[in-house]
Design a protein around this motif. Structure first.
Motif, mmCIF file in Angstrom:
data_model
loop_
_atom_site.group_PDB
_atom_site.id
_atom_site.type_symbol
_atom_site.label_atom_id
_atom_site.label_comp_id
_atom_site.label_asym_id
_atom_site.label_seq_id
_atom_site.Cartn_x
_atom_site.Cartn_y
_atom_site.Cartn_z
ATOM 1 N N PHE A 1 -27.964 78.604 60.828
ATOM 2 C CA PHE A 1 -27.546 78.448 59.437
ATOM 3 C C PHE A 1 -26.204 77.715 59.371
ATOM 4 C CE2 PHE A 1 -25.017 80.356 55.886
ATOM 5 C CZ PHE A 1 -25.682 79.721 54.842
ATOM 6 N N TYR A 2 -25.315 78.118 60.239
ATOM 7 C CA TYR A 2 -23.981 77.517 60.247
ATOM 8 C C TYR A 2 -24.072 76.007 60.500
ATOM 9 C CZ TYR A 2 -19.003 76.998 61.319
ATOM 10 O OH TYR A 2 -17.693 76.612 61.318
ATOM 11 N N LEU A 3 -24.803 75.630 61.537
ATOM 12 C CA LEU A 3 -24.918 74.203 61.863
ATOM 13 C C LEU A 3 -25.630 73.443 60.746
ATOM 14 C CD1 LEU A 3 -25.883 74.466 65.643
ATOM 15 C CD2 LEU A 3 -23.642 73.955 64.677
ATOM 16 N N MET A 4 -26.691 74.035 60.221
ATOM 17 C CA MET A 4 -27.444 73.360 59.158
ATOM 18 C C MET A 4 -26.618 73.243 57.880
ATOM 19 S SD MET A 4 -31.242 74.944 59.693
ATOM 20 C CE MET A 4 -31.993 74.019 58.328
ATOM 21 N N SER A 5 -25.751 74.210 57.650
ATOM 22 C CA SER A 5 -24.942 74.167 56.426
ATOM 23 C C SER A 5 -23.963 72.998 56.446
ATOM 24 C CB SER A 5 -24.174 75.474 56.243
ATOM 25 O OG SER A 5 -23.024 75.491 57.063
ATOM 26 N N ARG A 6 -23.877 72.324 57.604
ATOM 27 C CA ARG A 6 -23.020 71.133 57.671
ATOM 28 C C ARG A 6 -23.858 69.859 57.615
ATOM 29 N NH1 ARG A 6 -20.103 74.943 56.216
ATOM 30 N NH2 ARG A 6 -18.421 75.693 57.552
ATOM 31 N N GLY A 7 -25.144 70.027 57.314
ATOM 32 C CA GLY A 7 -25.985 68.850 57.116
ATOM 33 C C GLY A 7 -26.831 68.477 58.318
ATOM 34 N N ILE A 8 -26.772 69.291 59.377
ATOM 35 C CA ILE A 8 -27.526 68.980 60.591
ATOM 36 C C ILE A 8 -28.942 69.541 60.454
ATOM 37 C CG2 ILE A 8 -27.625 69.433 63.074
ATOM 38 C CD1 ILE A 8 -24.502 69.568 62.957
#
Ligand SMILES: Nc1ncnc2c1ncn2[C@@H]1O[C@H](COP(=O)(O)OP(=O)(O)OP(=O)(O)O)[C@@H](O)[C@H]1O
Ligand SMILES: [Mg+2]
Lengths: 430, 262
Positions: A384-391
């Motif tokens: 979630f953390y990584l995806m929340s930055r657009g990844i």
């Protein structure tokens, strides 16, 4: 498991095989004795691996030379790399390519195929072959001993610090004949060497039994590093034992990259026989498709102040499954011994399975022992953390998985193995 | 997309593990505005933030959330981010083996889109500049993402990511916790550097102190999963001085949730 056809027929075939290879008598006898042992020994039972449904008996002795169109593409990426490193390429048991051996020989370093070594160095072979892994250890070892097709022989003279890694690539192009490889590494006192063994096959390989044995003798104060990359396709059954005997103040470093998609039972480690001897192991297992791994790192502390340190990371995707056993055995009398291990396994898919089993067998009081084991799924909050930055999810997963492996990968002490493992993982990771 | 952003939250309901937490949140944040949400512990502030960003644990059970008119709730987490939504988390994850700089570069390039990636050297130059502005040691670029960072270092790293990614709407969840007064000022400066008509901000905090540095246009109070009172910046001051009990009494709210104890 009835691997062989009629024994008397097999004994004849084997004699023929020895004869076509012009093998000395002691080798012929060694093979024939192994064949007898094979008959007498019980079928090995593996607690977590059931070989009864694997086609381990579908092979015949084969002497057809390997087809370059088949082995070349598999070996080429490794041949292209590290041109300075001596190299043996063995395809279907036949030495098909080599380089850098003369330069090594000029320094007294012997690096050649086992097939040649049994002729050129009978005294060393007689003394050390099966001195670490006994011929009668189990049925598979006996089978390897009877039917070995080739392997690498390494001899490093006393005080020789040999820099460039010695590499062997074993390619199996045709299934059904058994990949029986036997390596023997001898490091004399105060010497130093790195040996890299790579096992690969084209993805189309049909049913194949691969039984591999690597024996290492680390004499007083010697330092040996061995890196392995094992990349066999789906229809392979792999039974592998890699073991070192480490004498006084010697050091043995193991590096294992297990990325096969077949059925693999592998044990590796050291018997620390000399006071102050040391061994480390770094293992990375990556399972995809229906890969099965039954891996055991085995460190046996015989002598005082012996020291072992084992680290493993495993990642399973698709329907892959892994059992990783970290076995630290401290025998009575090995006071002051220190055995540490840490293994972490990650499951990427709901159908994958992983199991970490630390085993500490301690028969001595005055020792230090530690272990850390974990098995888990990919952490939802990290994703979630990584995806929340657009990844993207796929990229985020890759980052977490690489991040999981990297602390071990980046520490792999042989660059060639590190790069090879990296590029294989890059290719296999979904 | 150089227009002014707008985040519209309409009657939003969300639950976590079957428990209804948000019960009809209404809020609109436009470019150029700073909104603050305050409220006692456990009343749903972080839940609102997580639900908007799309954390899989938080299930939206009713209402809508639009960013620039587009339904956020239909987008995957990464798509929301690429639309310009950013969440500085109350408890940022640690990711071993992934370098901070590499992570930010991949994130930035994902936001810029294929064919518009930033050249590596330029990225590193700008990153170092931004780290300097936040008084972060250059070594933080190569360290594993948040691994072993102190609480305050993690918060700075969240703001660093925000200044790198330049979102259109940012939610800062307790960005002030764990920061000493100097760090607070530095972080606030970083946030304020983004302020402008193309940037809307939602700040979740317990403390008036932060709001002296990041001055809000609107202050909202959240209780029982709803915004129960909205006002100007003076509301924050009042809450700090008087706590929440007077407000609960006024609204007739009886619950077990402890006061924020400000
Ligand atoms: N992942 C979760 N699993 C279970 N319960 C959760 C989870 N996240 C939040 N909750 C519950 O939802 C409620 C609201 O939590 P939330 O984190 O939104 O509160 P908050 O207003 O941010 O509080 P604080 O001021 O302490 O940060 C709490 O009762 C909390 O225990
Ligand atoms: Mg919160």
């Amino acid at each position: 498991m009835s691997v062989l056809k009629d024994r008397s027929v097999m004994a004849k075939d084997l004699e023929m095989y020895s004869a076509t290879r012009l093998e000395p008598d002691y080798v012929v006898q060694l093979r024939q004795r192994a064949l007898e042992l094979y008959e007498a020994l019980p079928v090995p039972q593996y607690e977590k691996s059931d070989l009864t449904n694997r086609r381990v008996d579908a092979f015949t002795i084969n002497t057809t030379p390997p087809d370059e169109h088949l082995w070349r593409p598999v070996a080429e990426p490794y041949i292209a790399q590290h041109a300075e490193a001596p190299l043996l390429v063995i395809a279907d048991g036949v030495l098909v390519y080599s380089r850098g051996l003369e330069a090594a020989a000029a320094q007294g370093v012997i690096f050649k195929s086992l097939q040649e070594a049994v002729v050129s160095h009978p005294e060393l072979i007689k003394q050390y072959l099966h001195s670490v892994v006994p011929q009668d250890e189990n049925q598979f070892i006996a089978l390897n001993s009877a039917l070995w097709r080739n392997g690498a022989f390494v001899y490093i003279p006393r005080n020789m610090m040999w820099e460039a890694p010695l590499q062997m690539i074993s390619v199996t192009t045709v299934g059904g004949h058994g990949t029986f490889v036997h390596n023997l590494i001898l490091a004399e006192a105060q010497s130093q060497v790195q040996f890299v063994e790579i096992y690969a096959a084209p993805p189309t390989l049909s049913d194949e039994l691969h039984v591999g044995v690597t024996e290492v003798v680390v004499q007083d104060g010697a330092h040996v590093k061995i890196g392995t990359l094992h990349d066999f396709p789906t229809h392979s059954t792999n039974v592998i034992v890699r073991r070192a005997k480490v004498l006084r103040d010697g050091q043995m470093d193991w590096i294992a990259g297990e990325v096969s998609e077949g059925y693999t039972v592998m044990e590796f480690g050291s018997v620390l026989e000399g006071q102050g001897s040391r061994s480390t192991s770094h293992a990375i297992a990556f399972g995809s498709k229906r890969a099965h791994f039954d891996l055991t790192s085995r460190m046996v502390h015989v002598a005082k102040f012996s020291d072992s340190d084992t680290t493993a990371r495993g990642v399973m995707q698709d329907q892959a499954e892994a059992v990783y056993r970290g076995l630290t055995h401290i025998l009575k009398g090995a006071s002051g011994a220190n055995g540490q291990q840490s293994e972490k396994l990650l499951m990427l898919s709901p159908e994958s399975r992983a199991n970490a089993i630390p085993m500490l067998l301690i028969d001595e009081n005055d020792v230090k022992c530690g272990h850390a084991a974990s098995v888990g799924q990919i952490n939802e909050d990290q994703l979630f953390y990584l995806m929340s930055r657009g990844i993207s999810e796929a990229e985020a997963k890759r980052m977490v998985v690489w991040g999981f492996i990297d602390p071990v990968l980046s520490e792999l002490p042989i660059a060639a193995v590190r790069e090879a493992v990296e590029s294989v993982l890059e290719r296999k990771m979904a | 997309m150089s227009t002014s952003p707008v985040l519209q939250i309409n009657d939003l309901y969300a639950s976590v593990e079957g428990k209804q937490i948000l019960k009809g949140v209404n809020l609109t944040v436009r470019g150029g505005e700073v909104h603050a949400i305050m409220g006692p512990n456990g009343t749903g502030k972080s839940t609102l933030a997580s639900a908007l960003m799309g954390h899989p644990k938080y299930e939206v059970t009713g209402g809508t959330a639009l960013l620039d008119g587009e339904n956020l709730l239909e987008l995957a987490v990464d798509e929301r981010a690429r639309q310009g939504l950013f969440l500085a988390m109350q408890y940022p994850s640690e990711v071993s083996g992934v370098s901070n700089a590499n992570f930010m570069r991949i994130a930035l390039n994902a936001r810029l889109g294929e064919g518009h990636e930033m050249p590596v050297l330029k990225f590193h130059r700008e990153l170092q500049k931004k780290m300097k502005a936040l008084s972060m040691d250059p070594s933080f670029a190569e360290r594993y993402l948040n691994e072993g960072f102190s609480g305050g270092e993690k918060k700075r790293n969240e703001i660093l990511q925000m200044t790198v990614l330049k979102p259109r709407i940012a939610i800062l969840d307790e960005i002030d916790s764990g920061l000493d007064i100097d760090a607070l000022r530095i972080v606030a400066e970083g946030v304020n550097s983004l302020r402008g008509p193309e940037f809307g901000l939602l700040v979740i905090t317990h403390y008036q102190r932060l709001l002296q540095y990041i001055v809000p246009d609107y202050v909202h109070v959240m209780m029982q999963g709803r915004i129960v009172r909205s006002g100007g910046r003076e509301l924050a001051l009042e809450l700090e001085q008087r706590g929440y009990d007077w407000l609960k009494e006024e609204l007739g709210i009886v619950d077990e949730t402890v006061s924020a104890g400000v």
